[in-house]
Design a protein around this motif. Structure first.
Motif, short mmCIF file in Angstrom:
data_model
loop_
_atom_site.label_atom_id
_atom_site.label_comp_id
_atom_site.label_asym_id
_atom_site.label_seq_id
_atom_site.Cartn_x
_atom_site.Cartn_y
_atom_site.Cartn_z
N LEU A 34 1.05 -1.31 0.30
CA LEU A 34 -0.29 -0.05 -0.21
C LEU A 34 1.06 1.52 0.10
O LEU A 34 0.79 2.06 0.08
CB LEU A 34 -1.01 0.17 1.20
N ALA A 35 2.53 1.05 0.29
CA ALA A 35 2.93 2.40 0.00
C ALA A 35 3.85 2.03 -1.10
O ALA A 35 5.32 3.08 -1.42
CB ALA A 35 3.76 2.25 1.06
N GLY A 36 3.43 1.06 -1.78
CA GLY A 36 4.05 1.78 -3.04
C GLY A 36 5.76 0.96 -3.30
O GLY A 36 6.20 1.21 -4.36
N TYR A 37 5.63 -0.40 -2.23
CA TYR A 37 6.99 -0.95 -2.07
C TYR A 37 6.89 -2.22 -3.53
O TYR A 37 6.04 -2.98 -3.12
CB TYR A 37 7.34 -1.39 -0.75
N GLY A 38 8.53 -2.11 -4.29
CA GLY A 38 7.51 -3.89 -5.45
C GLY A 38 8.72 -4.20 -4.69
O GLY A 38 9.22 -5.03 -3.88
N TYR A 39 8.38 -5.25 -5.59
CA TYR A 39 8.37 -7.37 -5.02
C TYR A 39 10.68 -7.16 -4.96
O TYR A 39 10.68 -7.42 -5.93
CB TYR A 39 8.05 -8.28 -5.11
N LEU A 40 10.93 -7.83 -4.38
CA LEU A 40 12.75 -7.58 -5.18
C LEU A 40 13.36 -9.78 -4.24
O LEU A 40 12.51 -10.12 -3.39
CB LEU A 40 13.76 -7.82 -3.98
N GLU A 41 13.13 -10.19 -5.47
CA GLU A 41 13.46 -11.20 -5.68
C GLU A 41 15.26 -11.84 -5.20
O GLU A 41 15.81 -11.66 -6.05
CB GLU A 41 12.85 -12.61 -6.18
N LEU A 42 15.85 -12.24 -4.23
CA LEU A 42 17.31 -12.95 -4.08
C LEU A 42 17.93 -13.63 -3.68
O LEU A 42 16.76 -14.56 -3.23
CB LEU A 42 17.36 -11.71 -2.33
N PRO A 43 18.90 -13.89 -4.31
CA PRO A 43 19.45 -14.97 -3.87
C PRO A 43 19.59 -14.83 -1.92
O PRO A 43 20.19 -14.19 -1.37
CB PRO A 43 20.77 -15.40 -4.26
N VAL A 44 19.79 -16.70 -1.47
CA VAL A 44 20.08 -16.90 -0.02
C VAL A 44 21.31 -16.58 -0.26
O VAL A 44 21.93 -17.46 1.00
CB VAL A 44 18.72 -18.23 0.64
N VAL A 103 14.14 4.61 -4.56
CA VAL A 103 14.16 3.25 -5.32
C VAL A 103 13.28 1.92 -3.64
O VAL A 103 14.34 2.25 -2.62
CB VAL A 103 15.16 2.32 -5.32
N LYS A 104 11.97 1.38 -3.38
CA LYS A 104 11.48 1.28 -2.28
C LYS A 104 11.06 -0.35 -2.87
O LYS A 104 10.18 -0.49 -3.77
CB LYS A 104 10.18 2.05 -2.35
N LEU A 105 11.36 -1.08 -1.88
CA LEU A 105 11.83 -2.66 -2.24
C LEU A 105 11.17 -2.92 -0.72
O LEU A 105 11.84 -2.64 -0.03
CB LEU A 105 13.04 -2.76 -2.64
N TRP A 106 10.98 -4.52 -1.11
CA TRP A 106 10.47 -5.45 -0.51
C TRP A 106 11.44 -6.80 -0.74
O TRP A 106 10.66 -6.75 -1.41
CB TRP A 106 9.28 -5.12 0.27
N TYR A 107 11.10 -7.57 0.53
CA TYR A 107 12.32 -9.17 0.33
C TYR A 107 11.16 -9.98 1.03
O TYR A 107 10.82 -9.01 2.21
CB TYR A 107 13.36 -9.44 -0.28
N ALA A 108 11.84 -10.80 1.52
CA ALA A 108 11.17 -12.22 2.14
C ALA A 108 12.24 -13.62 2.15
O ALA A 108 12.02 -13.67 1.21
CB ALA A 108 9.74 -12.48 2.68
N GLY A 109 12.16 -13.92 3.40
CA GLY A 109 12.65 -15.36 2.60
C GLY A 109 13.71 -15.86 4.13
O GLY A 109 13.57 -14.72 5.21
N PRO A 110 13.93 -17.40 4.10
CA PRO A 110 15.05 -17.12 4.90
C PRO A 110 16.89 -17.07 4.81
O PRO A 110 17.57 -16.47 4.06
CB PRO A 110 15.10 -19.16 5.02
N MET A 111 16.52 -16.48 6.33
CA MET A 111 18.55 -16.27 6.38
C MET A 111 19.52 -17.19 7.49
O MET A 111 18.52 -18.03 8.25
CB MET A 111 18.67 -14.94 7.76
N PHE A 112 20.30 -16.93 8.06
CA PHE A 112 21.24 -18.36 8.28
C PHE A 112 22.24 -18.01 9.65
O PHE A 112 23.23 -16.94 8.31
CB PHE A 112 21.51 -18.79 7.18
N ARG A 113 21.83 -17.72 10.36
CA ARG A 113 23.02 -17.46 11.65
C ARG A 113 23.86 -18.59 12.06
O ARG A 113 22.55 -19.67 12.95
CB ARG A 113 23.18 -16.77 12.37
N ALA A 130 12.19 -4.48 4.11
CA ALA A 130 11.89 -3.66 3.14
C ALA A 130 13.23 -2.43 3.69
O ALA A 130 13.97 -2.29 4.22
CB ALA A 130 10.80 -2.92 4.11
N GLU A 131 13.39 -1.89 1.91
CA GLU A 131 14.70 -0.74 1.81
C GLU A 131 14.60 0.69 1.18
O GLU A 131 13.86 0.11 0.04
CB GLU A 131 15.63 -1.56 0.84
N ALA A 132 14.66 1.46 1.75
CA ALA A 132 13.85 2.52 0.78
C ALA A 132 15.56 3.17 -0.25
O ALA A 132 15.59 3.62 1.18
CB ALA A 132 13.39 3.80 1.54
N LEU A 133 16.06 3.45 -0.90
CA LEU A 133 17.14 3.82 -1.44
C LEU A 133 17.42 5.23 -1.72
O LEU A 133 15.99 5.27 -3.51
CB LEU A 133 18.29 3.10 -1.88
#
Length: 421
Positions: A34-44, A103-113, A130-133
């Motif tokens: 609803l705030a104009g963030y686009g989807y970002l698909e990223l490698p894990v 540039v406003k983007l969001w992503y989701a997924g697993p992180m590892f530590r 979410a990131e706004a650059l």
RNA sequence: GUGGGUGUAGCUCAGUUGGCAGAGCACCGGGUUGUGAUCCCGGUUGUCGCGGGUUCGACCCCCGUCACUCACCCCA
């Protein structure tokens, strides 16, 4: 005793809990859309050096918590311990910083530590980020914080507390660091090797130590707030004001310390009081120097990551889990092989019509099949036996009203469609 | 990496001084020739984490080990 177990610190989620996890994730994403963030698909996974440079060599995350391996091409690869660095890398690689900003983007997924697991801390965990650059406008800082706040509220959480701080600009932080270093040496120096190392490399981190003796010793340490320059101070005040205008409650926390090196100016954490030691369910901040740290152009940015697993724990702690959704709207109870075949066909037709349908598998018998119908949560059961097929009809039972009527087989789909309107 | 706690049925857990491994829930079946959620009756599931030791005899005591868990460190 099962032969194989999930690797240490790697959780499985099975129904119904997995549904709740998915709902959390969706609730976090909805405000972003609803705030104009686009989807970002990223490698894990990424080049190990990317994290070392971006997150910072001296951070705990990089120095001892990364899942790193060498691939068959002799490259050092690391499973991403966080999302921001990879997101910035992807933005630079695609050249998005040359287009419309921010540039406003969001992503989701697993992180590892690679950490010792405990409540709220797993080796694999899921974040929505979410990131706004491309802009250092404090309105963006406030916007992002408000979006996270909205997500938590929409899930029904009422006890989350937002902690807000500013780290100032790099020169503020550098000056403060050396001052704090001098202050810390005589007070907590010599406690242990790790703390000594931290005093020299990143003295702010010492303020985050939870051990009572360290807490007591640093209680009246000088505050970074006192040395913030005028520009960073103005930025911080603007963020606070926007947040107040947006109706987002927060507490000023001058001792808030973030573990990653790239933060500057705005930092914040959403803390949940019922969670025990790992109580931060979401956090973020501004990272105006990150792009340059990974050899990109100057590119200001602000972002956050919300912990999906921890937020689920918070929902469970507050007792605000959503009710379990029915697995089916219509459930078939076939008696005999001819009825089974007709039920399979009819269930398929219903599904194509957008109605959730299921049936009793195996030869369960009337009682068992009705029990399965009941457990599915379906509003209607369709009882189908040889005598019904001969008569060209089905017995349609309303499982809540306990009422049953005969419906012609060729009108069944349409009848159910109307009833379920 | 360090410290505490816990390992018994699919799940949650009892198990007395060391003397035949149990309950509730769940699941399956029956009470009802074709009717669920309630009720009644019946039934299935065990390397008591694993390996040693002590003992006539170990779920129980001792040693080791693994797993899980909480906490430190650190972080979402």
């Amino acid at each position: 005793m099962v032969a194989f177990r999930a690797p240490k610190g790697v959780p499985d989620y099975v129904p119904p809990r997995s549904e709740h996890l998915l709902a959390v994730r969706e609730a976090m994403v909805a405000p972003l859309r609803l705030a104009g963030y686009g989807y970002l698909e990223l490698p894990v996974f990424e080049d190990t050096a990317l994290f070392a440079r971006g997150v910072g060599e001296t951070t705990d995350v990089v120095s001892k918590e990364m899942f790193t391996f060498v691939d068959k091409g002799d490259r050092s690869i690391t499973l991403r311990p966080e999302g921001t660095v990879g997101a910035v890398r992807a933005v630079l690689e695609a050249g998005l910083e040359r287009g419309a900003l921010p540039v406003k983007l969001w992503y989701a997924g697993p992180m590892f530590r690679y950490e010792q697991p405990q409540s709220g801390r797993q080796r694999q965990f899921t974040q929505v980020g979410a990131e706004a650059l491309g802009s250092d406008d404090p309105a963006l800082d406030a916007e992002l914080i408000a979006l996270a706040d909205t997500a938590y509220r929409s899930l029904g959480l009422t006890q989350t507390v937002l902690h807000l701080a500013t780290l100032g600009d790099p020169e503020d932080r550098a000056g403060y660091s050396s001052r704090l270093r001098e202050w810390l040496r005589p007070r907590v120096g010599g406690l242990d090797a790790e703390t000594d190392r931290r005093i020299e490399l990143n003295p702010l981190r010492v303020l985050d130590d939870k051990r009572p003796e360290v807490r007591a010793a640093t209680a009246d340490a000088p505050l970074l707030t006192d040395v913030i320059g005028p520009e960073a101070k103005a930025h911080h005040e603007a963020v606070r004001r926007h947040l107040t205008d947006l109706g987002v409650a927060f507490v000023d926390d001058p001792r808030l310390v973030r573990g990653l090196d790239y933060y500057r100016r705005t930092t914040f954490e959403f803390i949940h009081p019922l969670l025990g030691a790992q109580s931060t369910i979401g956090a973020g901040g501004r990272y105006d120097g990150l792009s340059e740290a990974i050899d990109g152009p100057p590119l200001p940015g602000i972002g956050w990551a919300l912990g999906v697993d921890r937020t689920l724990l918070a929902l469970e702690a507050e007792g605000v889990l959503p009710a379990e959704a029915p697995r089916a709207q219509v459930f078939f109870v076939p008696l005999g092989s001819e009825a089974k075949a007709r039920s399979v066909t009819l269930a398929g037709e219903l599904r194509r019509a957008g109605i959730a349908a299921d049936l009793a598998y195996g030869d369960r018998g009337m009682k068992g099949a009705m029990k399965a119908a009941d457990r599915s949560g379906a509003a209607y059961a369709v009882v189908l036996g040889d005598r019904d097929i001969e008569a060209g009809e089905a017995q349609l039972k309303d499982l809540r009203e306990h009422a049953q009527v005969a419906v012609p087989l060729d009108a069944l789909v349409e009848t159910l469609r109307e009833k379920l309107q």
